[in-house]
Design an enzyme around this catalytic site. Structure first.
Site, short mmCIF file in Angstrom:
data_model
loop_
_atom_site.label_atom_id
_atom_site.label_comp_id
_atom_site.label_asym_id
_atom_site.label_seq_id
_atom_site.Cartn_x
_atom_site.Cartn_y
_atom_site.Cartn_z
N GLN A 179 -21.86 -3.15 -9.71
CA GLN A 179 -20.79 -3.55 -9.04
C GLN A 179 -19.40 -3.13 -9.42
OE1 GLN A 179 -19.95 -3.52 -5.62
NE2 GLN A 179 -17.25 -3.31 -6.47
N THR A 180 -18.81 -1.70 -9.54
CA THR A 180 -17.41 -1.38 -9.43
C THR A 180 -16.42 -0.48 -8.92
OG1 THR A 180 -16.08 -0.92 -11.34
CG2 THR A 180 -18.20 0.38 -11.30
N ARG A 181 -14.91 -0.13 -8.64
CA ARG A 181 -14.12 0.52 -7.83
C ARG A 181 -13.28 0.85 -9.01
NH1 ARG A 181 -10.09 -3.87 -8.20
NH2 ARG A 181 -8.69 -2.25 -7.53
N HIS A 185 -15.84 2.05 -18.72
CA HIS A 185 -15.23 3.11 -19.89
C HIS A 185 -16.22 2.26 -20.78
CE1 HIS A 185 -11.51 4.92 -18.51
NE2 HIS A 185 -11.29 3.50 -17.66
N HIS A 188 -17.68 -1.81 -20.08
CA HIS A 188 -17.98 -1.74 -19.34
C HIS A 188 -19.80 -1.37 -19.19
CE1 HIS A 188 -14.39 -0.22 -17.43
NE2 HIS A 188 -14.75 -2.54 -16.45
N GLY A 273 -18.54 -10.82 -12.87
CA GLY A 273 -17.18 -11.14 -14.45
C GLY A 273 -16.44 -11.82 -13.70
N ARG A 274 -15.40 -11.96 -14.68
CA ARG A 274 -14.10 -12.26 -13.82
C ARG A 274 -13.38 -11.77 -13.29
NH1 ARG A 274 -9.28 -12.61 -16.29
NH2 ARG A 274 -8.10 -15.04 -17.14
N ASP A 275 -12.77 -12.52 -12.02
CA ASP A 275 -11.82 -12.30 -11.13
C ASP A 275 -12.71 -10.92 -10.47
OD1 ASP A 275 -9.55 -12.37 -9.04
OD2 ASP A 275 -8.54 -11.55 -10.98
N HIS A 276 -13.50 -11.16 -9.80
CA HIS A 276 -14.35 -10.49 -8.84
C HIS A 276 -14.06 -9.83 -7.09
CE1 HIS A 276 -18.63 -8.37 -7.86
NE2 HIS A 276 -17.77 -8.15 -6.82
N ALA A 277 -14.14 -8.50 -7.44
CA ALA A 277 -13.33 -8.13 -5.98
C ALA A 277 -12.06 -9.11 -6.00
CB ALA A 277 -14.15 -8.53 -4.82
N ARG A 419 13.82 15.08 12.32
CA ARG A 419 14.02 14.99 14.03
C ARG A 419 14.22 16.35 14.81
NH1 ARG A 419 13.63 10.63 16.40
NH2 ARG A 419 13.39 8.17 14.95
N ARG A 433 10.04 5.28 16.14
CA ARG A 433 10.73 5.46 14.68
C ARG A 433 9.32 5.27 13.99
NH1 ARG A 433 16.24 3.78 13.97
NH2 ARG A 433 16.91 2.99 16.45
N ALA A 460 14.37 5.11 8.72
CA ALA A 460 13.44 4.37 7.80
C ALA A 460 13.58 2.59 8.05
CB ALA A 460 12.79 4.77 6.40
S1 PPS Z 1 14.55 6.77 12.20
O1 PPS Z 1 14.59 5.27 11.90
O2 PPS Z 1 14.00 6.60 10.08
O3 PPS Z 1 13.92 7.17 12.95
O4 PPS Z 1 15.56 7.69 11.82
P1 PPS Z 1 15.97 9.24 12.15
O5 PPS Z 1 14.87 9.97 12.35
O6 PPS Z 1 16.78 8.31 10.66
O7 PPS Z 1 17.47 8.86 11.99
C1 PPS Z 1 18.05 10.39 12.54
C2 PPS Z 1 19.74 10.41 13.07
O8 PPS Z 1 19.64 10.09 14.43
C3 PPS Z 1 20.96 9.48 15.01
N1 PPS Z 1 20.89 8.72 15.70
C4 PPS Z 1 20.05 7.20 15.44
N2 PPS Z 1 19.94 6.10 14.39
C5 PPS Z 1 19.69 4.96 14.59
N3 PPS Z 1 19.67 5.00 15.70
C6 PPS Z 1 19.55 5.48 16.94
N4 PPS Z 1 19.75 4.32 18.48
C7 PPS Z 1 20.24 6.61 16.92
N5 PPS Z 1 20.26 7.40 17.67
C8 PPS Z 1 20.55 8.74 17.12
C9 PPS Z 1 21.59 9.02 13.87
O9 PPS Z 1 22.82 10.03 12.92
C10 PPS Z 1 20.71 9.20 12.46
O10 PPS Z 1 20.77 10.52 11.24
P2 PPS Z 1 22.08 9.35 9.76
O11 PPS Z 1 22.16 10.69 8.97
O12 PPS Z 1 21.06 7.94 9.48
O13 PPS Z 1 23.22 9.29 11.12
#
Ligand code: PPS
Length: 557
Positions: A179-181, A185, A188, A273-277, A419, A433, A460
């Site tokens: 078995q391998t993932r 080489h 093996h 082998g050693r540490d399988h999966a 956006r 988001r 994010a």
């Molecule tokens: S996310 O959470 O990553 O989806 O947000 P993002 O798409 O980067 O947000 C883009 C810009 O939306 C404005 N904005 C807000 N930000 C945060 N919270 C709320 N509720 C909100 N409403 C509007 C904000 O100006 C983000 O832009 P940046 O460039 O970060 O200032």
């Protein structure tokens, strides 16, 4: 050549349809072809609970792994016991019908503890279970309508019946499976040779091509490598077949599961082998399981499992003998050479030599085709941070600087741009988001895959979504996460768009840092606080980092 069921049988029209996830699709295939025998469907609650507690089905048969069909609560709520659910692939093709016996909400933490021995989401199997699976399970027998179709390597795909028939045709009575993932080489090859010789059996190379770990070498590349390697085995003794298993990476339980599956394919022996999966904890670098726990568990159960384990010892290349030797047969102080998987990746990414004692040149050439040196790979720079932290300024400046260096295609996916063009219908709830970030991740991964540079600059705010994005991108190239860690007070004092004021006044709801959380990255590649640093200085630091990581070629410096 594997058969395809060209003439689907007549079946009842199911009341409800479920589009199988990639994991479920793999499971369905192995349920339907009896690789998961004695299972004949997705587990009901009694079997599931018994498997967690005792590694046995409710009737006492040995089976260490839950094989369940997870669905969201909204879907489960529409089902009655005895309902029929159409199981479809991503294109909507009806593959099977599930006759529902049980619908329940499992305790997935308890499952993680029982199966993986941990609830740490740095374990890929735990992460998939706790963060990516749905919160309800439906269990019941399946009726196959049509086998899942594979267009890739059809000549190497066999169900258990086909493989058993092939063994019989070749007159193979004793077969040891490997078995391998990972790519194989010379080490093996040597250990599979030795295993086959030791138990006087023929050899089945049985690599997993379903779901493995996110950063593994993709199966297309691996299979081409295996085919090159196969040419170096004596003809008539060895066979290659692909297993469409979705691995869980559950260490000892997984090893026992792998053995049962190979028994179902007609193998008499199985190499462990050693540490399988066993995966490594990405935070600590440590293995989740003791190195020989899998061998110990299998030793305990092999008789009942009906397949014999061939434990293999670690082997190293003994320079003076010009061959691989098990470590316990090495003389004291005998010079050895080894190259770890991480070192192979480093050499590939930097275009460095991989010696012939380690791997056949055809195999290395194949790996280099899909893993060019970093300077020729695409990459994504992912800025994350509060609104007003300086993400867009840095992203714009970086784009311009990279354009000045020339020779690369660059796409800017700034929060506001995305956006407007990709996510105009979305708001700022957690769900929206996440959707927004996953869209950015998808586009960035496509750009990276095709050798371009994506610069992303959304807020994010959630760690798990960022991780998911990283996992979408890393198999295709670089993912460089930069935390723009300008403190909230500074962002608020800047308040370029006047949004903080509105957020404080309650006019804007769910505002990151004020009325919505921001989870700071734990291990970003870089952290930049823009309070006291000019954008061009910050960008110089980023360029140095990219150069240091090898993503900028010497010509573009
Ligand atoms: S996310 O959470 O990553 O989806 O947000 P993002 O798409 O980067 O947000 C883009 C810009 O939306 C404005 N904005 C807000 N930000 C945060 N919270 C709320 N509720 C909100 N409403 C509007 C904000 O100006 C983000 O832009 P940046 O460039 O970060 O200032």
């Amino acid at each position: 050549m594997p058969k395809t069921d060209a003439q689907p049988r007549l079946h009842a029209v199911p009341e409800l349809d479920w589009a199988l996830t990639p994991r479920q699709l793999c499971d369905l295939e192995l349920l339907a072809n009896h690789a998961f025998a004695p299972l004949t469907g997705f587990m009901n609650r009694t079997d599931y609970e018994s498997v967690l507690a005792n590694m046995r089905l409710a009737n006492g048969q040995l089976w260490p792994m839950p094989v369940t069909l997870d669905v969201p609560e909204t879907f489960a709520a529409r089902l009655d016991k005895d309902a029929q659910v159409g199981l479809r692939d991503a294109e909507g093709v009806l593959l099977a019908i599930l006759k529902v016996e049980d619908i329940w909400r499992p305790d997935r933490k308890e499952e993680a503890e029982a199966v993986f021995g941990t609830t740490e989401t740095t374990h890929p199997g735990v992460f998939a279970l706790l963060e990516r699976s749905h919160d309800h399970y439906i269990g019941g027998q399946i009726e196959l309508v049509q086998r899942p179709l594979h267009y890739d390597f059809p000549h190497l795909r066999h169900g258990p019946d086909e493989l058993k028939a092939e063994f019989q045709r070749r007159g193979w009575e004793r077969v040891v499976a490997f078995q391998t993932r990972n790519p194989m080489h010379r080490v093996h090859q040597e250990l599979t040779f030795r295993a086959a010789r030791e138990v006087e059996a023929n050899l089945l190379l049985h690599p997993v091509v379903g779901l493995t770990q996110p950063n593994d070498v993709n199966h297309f590349t691996r299979v081409r490598c295996y085919e090159h390697l196969l040419a170096h085995y004596p003809e008539q003794t060895t066979m290659l077949s692909l297993l469409n298993l979705a691995m869980r990476m559950a260490g000892p339980r997984e090893a026992l599961w792998h053995a049962l599956i190979r028994r179902n394919y007609g193998c008499t022996h199985f190499i462990v082998g050693r540490d399988h999966a066993g995966p490594r904890n990405t935070r600590t670098g440590e293995s989740f399981y003791p190195p020989y726990a899998a061998q110990e568990l299998l030793a305990e159960h092999q008789q009942e499992a009906g397949i014999e384990m061939v434990p293999f010892r670690e082997m190293k290349y003994a320079v003076n003998r010009a061959q691989y030797v098990p470590v316990d047969e090495l003389q004291a102080d005998e010079p050895v050479r080894e190259i770890s998987g991480t070192e192979v990746r480093r050499r590939l990414s930097e275009g460095l030599e991989i010696p012939e004692w380690f791997s056949y040149p055809e195999v290395v050439r194949e790996l280099r085709r899909t893993h060019p040196p970093r300077a020729r790979q695409g990459f994504t720079v992912f800025f994350t941070g509060l609104s007003g932290s300086g993400k867009s300024t840095l992203a714009n400046a970086l784009q311009v600087k990279l354009m000045e260096l020339g020779g690369r295609q660059i796409t800017l996916l700034d929060g506001d741009i995305v956006r407007k063009h990709l996510s105009s219908e979305l708001g700022f709830s957690k769900e929206h988001r996440n959707l927004n970030i996953l869209r950015i991740g998808f586009v960035a991964s496509e750009i990276t895959k095709n050798g371009g540079i994506a610069i992303c600059a959304p807020i994010a705010p959630y760690a798990t979504t960022r991780r998911e994005v990283a996992e979408m991108i890393r198999p295709h190239g670089g993912f460089i996460e930069i935390h723009v860690a300008t403190p909230l007070e500074v962002c608020e004092a800047r308040d370029r768009k006047g949004l903080y004021k509105k957020a404080r006044a309650g006019i804007i709801k769910e505002f990151t840092g004020i009325s919505d959380p921001y989870e700071a990255p734990e291990t970003p590649e870089m952290t930049i606080d823009t309070t006291n640093i000019a954008p061009d200085q910050a960008v110089q630091k980023i360029l140095l980092k990219l150069e240091h990581l090898g993503y900028l070629s010497s010509q573009s410096r």
